[in-house]
Scaffold this active site. Structure first.
Site, PDB file in Angstrom:
ATOM      1  N   LYS A   6       6.439  10.338   6.057  1.00 45.46           N
ATOM      2  CA  LYS A   6       5.441  10.004   5.038  1.00 45.46           C
ATOM      3  C   LYS A   6       4.193  10.861   5.141  1.00 45.46           C
ATOM      4  O   LYS A   6       3.547  11.161   4.136  1.00 45.46           O
ATOM      5  CB  LYS A   6       5.092   8.512   5.121  1.00 45.46           C
ATOM      6  CG  LYS A   6       6.207   7.595   4.648  1.00 45.46           C
ATOM      7  CD  LYS A   6       5.765   6.151   4.668  1.00 45.46           C
ATOM      8  CE  LYS A   6       6.816   5.242   4.046  1.00 45.46           C
ATOM      9  NZ  LYS A   6       8.115   5.322   4.720  1.00 45.46           N
ATOM     10  N   GLU A  27      -3.545   4.000   5.545  1.00 44.79           N
ATOM     11  CA  GLU A  27      -3.969   4.233   4.166  1.00 44.79           C
ATOM     12  C   GLU A  27      -4.899   3.124   3.702  1.00 44.79           C
ATOM     13  O   GLU A  27      -4.790   1.978   4.156  1.00 44.79           O
ATOM     14  CB  GLU A  27      -2.759   4.277   3.224  1.00 44.79           C
ATOM     15  CG  GLU A  27      -1.906   5.504   3.374  1.00 44.79           C
ATOM     16  CD  GLU A  27      -0.775   5.536   2.364  1.00 44.79           C
ATOM     17  OE1 GLU A  27      -0.196   6.612   2.193  1.00 44.79           O
ATOM     18  OE2 GLU A  27      -0.486   4.495   1.737  1.00 44.79           O
ATOM     19  N   HIS A  40       5.590  -7.145   1.903  1.00 45.79           N
ATOM     20  CA  HIS A  40       5.928  -5.784   1.482  1.00 45.79           C
ATOM     21  C   HIS A  40       7.410  -5.596   1.193  1.00 45.79           C
ATOM     22  O   HIS A  40       7.874  -4.465   1.034  1.00 45.79           O
ATOM     23  CB  HIS A  40       5.461  -4.756   2.526  1.00 45.79           C
ATOM     24  CG  HIS A  40       4.024  -4.911   2.912  1.00 45.79           C
ATOM     25  ND1 HIS A  40       2.989  -4.690   2.031  1.00 45.79           N
ATOM     26  CD2 HIS A  40       3.445  -5.301   4.090  1.00 45.79           C
ATOM     27  CE1 HIS A  40       1.844  -4.922   2.647  1.00 45.79           C
ATOM     28  NE2 HIS A  40       2.099  -5.291   3.887  1.00 45.79           N
ATOM     29  N   ARG A  87      17.348   8.082  -1.924  1.00 41.21           N
ATOM     30  CA  ARG A  87      18.618   7.352  -1.962  1.00 41.21           C
ATOM     31  C   ARG A  87      18.634   6.455  -3.189  1.00 41.21           C
ATOM     32  O   ARG A  87      17.646   6.378  -3.927  1.00 41.21           O
ATOM     33  CB  ARG A  87      18.770   6.483  -0.708  1.00 41.21           C
ATOM     34  CG  ARG A  87      17.565   5.543  -0.499  1.00 41.21           C
ATOM     35  CD  ARG A  87      17.778   4.568   0.620  1.00 41.21           C
ATOM     36  NE  ARG A  87      16.575   3.855   0.984  1.00 41.21           N
ATOM     37  CZ  ARG A  87      16.074   2.806   0.358  1.00 41.21           C
ATOM     38  NH1 ARG A  87      16.683   2.365  -0.732  1.00 41.21           N
ATOM     39  NH2 ARG A  87      14.980   2.207   0.776  1.00 41.21           N
TER      40      ARG A  87
END
Length: 688
Positions: free
Chosen positions: A125, A209, A244, A301
């Site tokens: 990431k 973040e 999440h 994917r």
């Protein structure tokens, strides 16, 4: 599904390096295209549905995924032994593993997915954020660097400003992710996140973040081929999440302007082009309250929620994957891809939402869904009689609905959830049904905090059974037992009517008949700590039912298992009653009532065997012991952390008291029902 594609050379044999509903989904598409399929399975999946459906199946090892589904060498060996030309990884497991994709290429087997370099670029990431910035795709402010020192990460979080998200660099699916509201909570959240990331992905690195307040999670489905073509197949809204992890997904995303959709679509295509993408991928964006959006990650994917895109576009995404992997150009240009109507997906899990969403294991004694149609699609990897094991994700099925617009699709979703009948494990169906009726969701006021804000309402205790529910459950139990006796005497009848079971001889009726008096059957049920005795009495003028010691009322009914139609006290009701062992489950509209039949001949005191103890709710591994021994603590205090089904679960003190002793230590593997904590009422002196 209509795709408009011309026939071309495809693979003769495809090995599916996955399990569950996605393996079954791939098999269905391959079968339609005339492609032979090879399934792989672990010990736990020896008799799984995907194994039964495939043309051939290969055993690849023990139940633990790291010894079977995550073993690239075993998967490639299975492909070699069966002559498979290609491997479809599904999602999860090795689907986003660049090393596995490269190993396939080195072995001369086609990996049905993007190139290893594309997976590598988007798999980390931190590197992906830098790549997206260079491509002009907006990204969320944060720290994506290499320094993983905990003090340094704490400093970065403090500078970014709270709330912040800690995210596993190699992660996905909500694992290895923590929301931190204030600085003092950062260190323990970081440790837990790193631990879960290492366990799930073999990589403990994280990024930090800024958390966008009241964000929406909107993702774009993209597709690329080896001829340089990249298209998008519109967006999905996946904002309804818990911890999440997505719960409900829909397409198209509601309440977005055409300009927002177009800008997001162009950014998604640019992101895919930046990594020379081939196959199915998803660009995930965080959308702020003002409509601004930021790149979050790319899933290289197929996604769990891909069916909603299929239903609104009429395109089989698995077929497109197969064709792209075979070197064919994309079947349609961007201007030929259209969407129609609205689709919503709900994930049905074997988990007890009212007990902290603890996974539930066991045998699916009953598993019934609405019939598939143009409006309802059920994707599942299990059938009635199969087991939900502790080894893998506890998903039972995906419930997907489609209609001309969102209000009608939403109504179909509610009806579909209400029609779910599962006995043997606890499911989240009640939670899903409440969520589908929640005011903000119904009005498309969506953001990722919706479930958390409404959690008290969504997880409110089940309604107490009223008198009618008790009597209908007892009547259903009685009718079921009468039908069973009818079958046992080899005189089956298609239904049981209020006058009783029709059989050839009165001597075969096991109804407790007595000379010169009316027969009665007493059915004792318990629920929520309450026990009631219901009398079902056969009289000359028909059947009567009532609580023991009270006047009985006439009842007329018809029983066609599991549906009971009964007229009681002037009100006619249609309900479903499922009886499995001693459990009696009554379904009345969106309400579900679970009763236990109390057999007076089998009473025991087993419930007292572990009084005061904290029991393992499922098999798992002890990660950490948290509470002090011998010190008074309050109800809800975290006692220990255990890992099960790829997630960490914190067990809490059931009431005020004292930990007398931990009966398992860190690192221990424990069985379902194992006593973990000797926990007693009172103060420290009582524990000695």
């Amino acid at each position: 599904m209509t795709t408009g594609i011309s026939e071309g050379a495809l693979f003769d044999t495809v090995l599916i390096a996955n399990r569950g509903e996605i393996a079954c989904r791939i098999i269905a598409t391959c079968r339609r295209l005339g492609i032979r399929t090879v399934a792989v399975y672990s010990d736990a999946d020896r008799n799984a549905r995907h194994v039964r459906l495939a043309d051939e199946a290969v055993h690849i090892g023990p139940s633990a995924a790291r010894e079977s589904y995550l073993r690239a060498d075993k998967l490639l060996d299975a492909a070699r032994r069966t002559g498979a030309q290609a491997i479809h990884p599904g999602y999860g497991f090795l689907s986003e593993n660049a090393a596995f994709a490269q190993a396939c290429a080195d072995a001369g087997v086609v990996f049905i997915g993007p190139k290893p370099s594309s997976i590598q670029a988007m798999g980390d990431k931190r590197e992906a954020k830098a790549l997206m910035q260079a491509a002009g795709v907006p990204v969320t402010p944060g720290y994506h660097g290499d320094n993983q020192d905990s003090a340094f990460l704490q400093q970065q979080a403090d500078e970014i400003r709270y709330p912040v998200l800690i995210k596993a660099s190699a992660g996905g699916g909500g694992k290895g992710m923590r929301l931190v509201e204030k600085s003092e909570d950062f260190a323990p959240a970081l440790l837990s996140c790193q631990r879960e990331a290492e366990s799930s992905f073999g990589d403990a690195r994280v990024l930090i973040e800024r958390y966008i307040v009241r964000p929406r999670h909107v993702e774009m489905q993209v597709f690329g081929d080896s001829h340089g073509n990249v298209v998008h197949l519109f967006e999905r809204d996946c904002s309804v999440q818990r911890r999440h992890q997505k719960v409900l997904e829909e397409a198209p995303a509601p309440e977005l302007s055409d300009a927002q959709r177009e800008a997001m679509a162009q950014a998604a295509v640019a992101a895919a082009r930046a990594v020379d993408y081939i196959g199915a991928g998803t660009i995930e964006f965080i959308v702020g309250e003002g409509g601004d959006f930021h790149f979050m990650e790319m899933n290289t994917r197929l996604q769990v929620e891909h069916p909603v895109t299929e239903l609104v576009t009429g395109i089989d995404l698995v077929e497109w994957q197969l064709r792209a992997a075979a070197g064919q150009a994309l079947p349609l240009r961007q201007d030929q891809i259209h969407h129609r109507g609205h689709a919503i997906e709900a994930r049905l899990y074997a988990e007890d939402a009212l007990k902290g969403f603890l996974p539930s294991t066991g045998t699916l004694q009953v598993m019934q869904f609405p019939e598939a149609s143009a409006h309802v699609r059920i994707d599942t990897g299990v059938e009635q009689g199969d087991a939900i094991s502790p080894w893998y994700d506890p998903m039972i099925a995906k419930l997907i609905v489609w209609d001309e617009d969102r209000p009608r699709a939403l109504q179909r979703l509610r009806q579909t959830i209400d029609a779910v009948r599962v006995v043997g494990v606890t499911t989240n169906a009640v939670f899903l049904g409440r969520l589908a009726r929640q005011a903000d969701f119904s009005a498309a006021r969506l953001d990722t905090g919706l479930v958390a804000r409404e959690i008290d309402t969504l997880l409110a205790p089940l309604p107490e059974a009223d008198d009618a529910a008790w009597m209908l459950a007892a009547l259903g139990f009685w009718a079921q037992s009468q039908s069973a006796k009818d079958d046992a005497t080899s005189n089956p009848s298609p239904s049981v009517r209020g006058a009783g079971v029709r059989v050839a001889s009165p001597w075969t009726i096991a109804d407790g008949w007595r000379l010169d008096t009316h027969a009665a059957r007493f059915i004792e049920l318990s629920a929520n700590g309450q026990t009631r005795r219901v009398a079902v009495r056969q009289e000359h003028d028909g059947l009567r039912i009532g609580f023991d010691g009270e006047a009985a009322s006439p009842v007329s009914f018809q029983w066609r298992a599991p549906t009971l139609t009964a007229a009681l006290d002037g009100v006619r009701r249609n309900v479903d009653v499922l009886v499995q062992g001693s459990q009696v489950v009554l379904y009345r509209g969106e309400d579900r009532f679970v009763f236990e039949h109390v057999d007076p001949l089998h009473r025991h005191a087993g419930a007292e065997a572990h009084a005061g103890a904290v029991i393992a709710p499922m098999p798992g591994r002890i990660v950490e012991l948290l509470a002090p021994v011998g010190t008074p603590i309050t109800k809800g205090t975290p006692l220990l952390v255990m890992e099960a089904m790829k997630m960490e679960h914190t067990l809490q003190a059931p009431h005020d008291g004292v930990v007398k002793a931990f009966l398992a230590k860190q690192g221990d593997l424990v069985a379902d029902g194992a006593v973990l904590v000797d926990f007693v009422d009172g103060d420290a002196e009582d524990a000695t």
